[in-house]
Enzyme design. Structure first.
Site, PDB file in Angstrom:
ATOM      1  N   GLU A 157       0.872  -1.195  -0.006  1.00 54.96           N
ATOM      2  CA  GLU A 157      -0.029  -0.142  -0.089  1.00 54.96           C
ATOM      3  C   GLU A 157       0.930   1.025  -0.233  1.00 54.96           C
ATOM      4  O   GLU A 157       1.859   1.155   0.548  1.00 54.96           O
ATOM      5  CB  GLU A 157      -0.944   0.179   1.213  1.00 54.96           C
ATOM      6  CG  GLU A 157      -2.030  -0.702   1.017  1.00 54.96           C
ATOM      7  CD  GLU A 157      -2.488  -1.561   2.417  1.00 54.96           C
ATOM      8  OE1 GLU A 157      -1.852  -1.358   3.357  1.00 54.96           O
ATOM      9  OE2 GLU A 157      -3.468  -2.483   2.213  1.00 54.96           O
ATOM     10  N   TYR A 168       7.047   1.536  -8.308  1.00 48.72           N
ATOM     11  CA  TYR A 168       6.290   0.019  -8.397  1.00 48.72           C
ATOM     12  C   TYR A 168       5.628  -0.282  -9.558  1.00 48.72           C
ATOM     13  O   TYR A 168       5.716  -1.356 -10.095  1.00 48.72           O
ATOM     14  CB  TYR A 168       5.365   0.031  -7.299  1.00 48.72           C
ATOM     15  CG  TYR A 168       5.750   0.455  -5.720  1.00 48.72           C
ATOM     16  CD1 TYR A 168       6.765  -0.162  -5.202  1.00 48.72           C
ATOM     17  CD2 TYR A 168       5.052   1.333  -5.018  1.00 48.72           C
ATOM     18  CE1 TYR A 168       7.278   0.161  -4.103  1.00 48.72           C
ATOM     19  CE2 TYR A 168       5.664   1.749  -3.827  1.00 48.72           C
ATOM     20  CZ  TYR A 168       6.699   1.034  -3.268  1.00 48.72           C
ATOM     21  OH  TYR A 168       7.070   1.181  -1.961  1.00 48.72           O
TER      22      TYR A 168
HETATM   23  C1  LIG Z   1      10.528   5.739  -2.863  1.00 49.53           C
HETATM   24  C2  LIG Z   1      11.852   5.473  -2.293  1.00 49.53           C
HETATM   25  C3  LIG Z   1      12.063   4.253  -1.636  1.00 49.53           C
HETATM   26  C4  LIG Z   1      12.500   5.345  -3.726  1.00 49.53           C
HETATM   27  O1  LIG Z   1      13.891   5.180  -3.533  1.00 49.53           O
HETATM   28  P1  LIG Z   1      15.008   5.921  -4.310  1.00 49.53           P
HETATM   29  O2  LIG Z   1      16.631   5.078  -3.896  1.00 49.53           O
HETATM   30  O3  LIG Z   1      15.119   7.193  -4.169  1.00 49.53           O
HETATM   31  O4  LIG Z   1      14.712   5.649  -5.867  1.00 49.53           O
HETATM   32  P2  LIG Z   1      15.664   5.151  -7.046  1.00 49.53           P
HETATM   33  O5  LIG Z   1      16.896   6.109  -7.100  1.00 49.53           O
HETATM   34  O6  LIG Z   1      15.892   3.537  -6.941  1.00 49.53           O
HETATM   35  O7  LIG Z   1      14.648   5.414  -8.200  1.00 49.53           O
HETATM   36  C5  LIG Z   1      13.648   4.355  -8.534  1.00 49.53           C
HETATM   37  C6  LIG Z   1      12.639   5.087  -9.291  1.00 49.53           C
HETATM   38  O8  LIG Z   1      11.768   6.142  -8.483  1.00 49.53           O
HETATM   39  C7  LIG Z   1      11.398   7.200  -9.113  1.00 49.53           C
HETATM   40  N1  LIG Z   1      12.156   8.283  -8.383  1.00 49.53           N
HETATM   41  C8  LIG Z   1      13.000   8.182  -7.490  1.00 49.53           C
HETATM   42  N2  LIG Z   1      13.425   9.485  -7.242  1.00 49.53           N
HETATM   43  C9  LIG Z   1      12.610  10.412  -7.956  1.00 49.53           C
HETATM   44  C10 LIG Z   1      12.698  11.815  -8.158  1.00 49.53           C
HETATM   45  N3  LIG Z   1      13.308  12.602  -7.245  1.00 49.53           N
HETATM   46  N4  LIG Z   1      11.844  12.175  -8.858  1.00 49.53           N
HETATM   47  C11 LIG Z   1      11.109  11.590  -9.780  1.00 49.53           C
HETATM   48  N5  LIG Z   1      11.031  10.231  -9.641  1.00 49.53           N
HETATM   49  C12 LIG Z   1      11.824   9.594  -8.762  1.00 49.53           C
HETATM   50  C13 LIG Z   1      12.005   6.811 -10.599  1.00 49.53           C
HETATM   51  O9  LIG Z   1      10.749   6.309 -11.164  1.00 49.53           O
HETATM   52  C14 LIG Z   1      13.084   6.127 -10.204  1.00 49.53           C
HETATM   53  O10 LIG Z   1      13.113   5.412 -11.581  1.00 49.53           O
HETATM   54  P3  LIG Z   1      14.180   5.799 -12.725  1.00 49.53           P
HETATM   55  O11 LIG Z   1      15.562   5.964 -11.990  1.00 49.53           O
HETATM   56  O12 LIG Z   1      14.254   4.658 -13.828  1.00 49.53           O
HETATM   57  O13 LIG Z   1      13.818   7.017 -13.402  1.00 49.53           O
HETATM   58  C15 LIG Z   1      12.518   6.860  -1.872  1.00 49.53           C
HETATM   59  O14 LIG Z   1      12.179   7.945  -2.338  1.00 49.53           O
HETATM   60  C16 LIG Z   1      12.156   6.923  -0.330  1.00 49.53           C
HETATM   61  O15 LIG Z   1      12.757   6.258   0.707  1.00 49.53           O
HETATM   62  N6  LIG Z   1      11.118   7.536  -0.056  1.00 49.53           N
HETATM   63  C17 LIG Z   1      10.495   8.056   1.274  1.00 49.53           C
HETATM   64  C18 LIG Z   1       9.870   6.746   1.943  1.00 49.53           C
HETATM   65  C19 LIG Z   1       8.768   6.260   0.678  1.00 49.53           C
HETATM   66  O16 LIG Z   1       7.871   6.883   0.473  1.00 49.53           O
HETATM   67  N7  LIG Z   1       8.618   5.063   0.622  1.00 49.53           N
HETATM   68  C20 LIG Z   1       7.743   4.338   0.195  1.00 49.53           C
HETATM   69  C21 LIG Z   1       6.525   3.961   0.783  1.00 49.53           C
HETATM   70  S1  LIG Z   1       5.453   2.930   0.002  1.00 49.53           S
END
Ligand SMILES: CC(C)(COP(=O)(O)OP(=O)(O)OC[C@H]1O[C@@H](n2cnc3c(N)ncnc32)[C@H](O)[C@@H]1OP(=O)(O)O)[C@@H](O)C(=O)NCCC(=O)NCCS
Length: 162
Positions: free
Chosen positions: A118, A130
């Site tokens: 979720e 996702y």
């Molecule tokens: C969601 C989260 C886990 C993603 O981790 P991350 O290491 O930043 O993401 P990644 O660098 O692996 O990027 C994966 C994808 O996320 C998206 N993404 C990540 N950062 C982004 C940004 N600043 N803007 C837009 N898209 C972004 C993109 O689709 C990206 O894919 P791409 O690199 O092929 O474009 C991280 O942002 C986080 O911890 N957020 C706070 C907690 C949270 O919201 N967790 C999810 C709860 S369900």
């Protein structure tokens, strides 16, 4: 219909490694949670999750610091991702994707058929992550999360592994 599940995409093993969460990790994890989410889990939820769930942390090798975590639960043949988080200083470097794919590999190890999660409807970055991994939106839980404006919907997502 679901797109095919992604294959293993490992993290950079020279810089990072993943291991199970231990009780002594909770303070560090909780401080990341408070920085990463406006309304995240309480310390108590992390404590409970140590006993009933499977938690993994991503560690930076040179400093030994925790930079991310994923918490999951196996219910028969379902794998539920309860929390996935990367420290704000390390986001958008591919680590969240690596951690997600690690969890999907764990789901396969446990012979789970489906992965569920979720996510806040406003969390477009996570939703895109996702969707790219092959998850589909399968439902909405109305007013599921507390938010700064009151309540917020949860988007329910599912990935079929087999
Ligand atoms: C969601 C989260 C886990 C993603 O981790 P991350 O290491 O930043 O993401 P990644 O660098 O692996 O990027 C994966 C994808 O996320 C998206 N993404 C990540 N950062 C982004 C940004 N600043 N803007 C837009 N898209 C972004 C993109 O689709 C990206 O894919 P791409 O690199 O092929 O474009 C991280 O942002 C986080 O911890 N957020 C706070 C907690 C949270 O919201 N967790 C999810 C709860 S369900």
């Amino acid at each position: 219909m679901n797109s095919p599940a992604p294959n293993r995409q490992s993290l950079n093993n020279e810089q990072y490694f993943i291991r199970n969460i231990r009780q002594t990790d909770l303070d560090e994890i909780y401080s990341i949670e408070k920085r990463a989410y406006k309304k995240g889990w309480s310390y108590g939820i992390f404590q409970q999750s140590l006993t009933s769930n499977r938690g993994f942390i991503l560690i930076r090798r040179d400093t030994d610091n925790i930079i991310g975590y994923g918490i999951s639960q196996v219910i028969v043949d379902e794998f539920h991702i309860l929390n996935i988080c990367i420290h704000p200083d390390y986001q958008h470097q591919g680590l969240g994707k690596g951690l997600l794919y690690f969890l999907l590999d764990k789901a396969r190890e446990f012979s789970c058929k489906d992965v569920f999660l979720e996510v806040r409807a406003s969390n477009l970055i996570a939703i895109q992550l996702y969707l790219d991994a092959g998850f589909n939106e399968v439902g909405v839980r109305k007013n599921y999360y507390p938010s700064e404006k009151g309540r917020e919907d949860a988007c329910q997502m599912c990935l079929s592994l087999f």
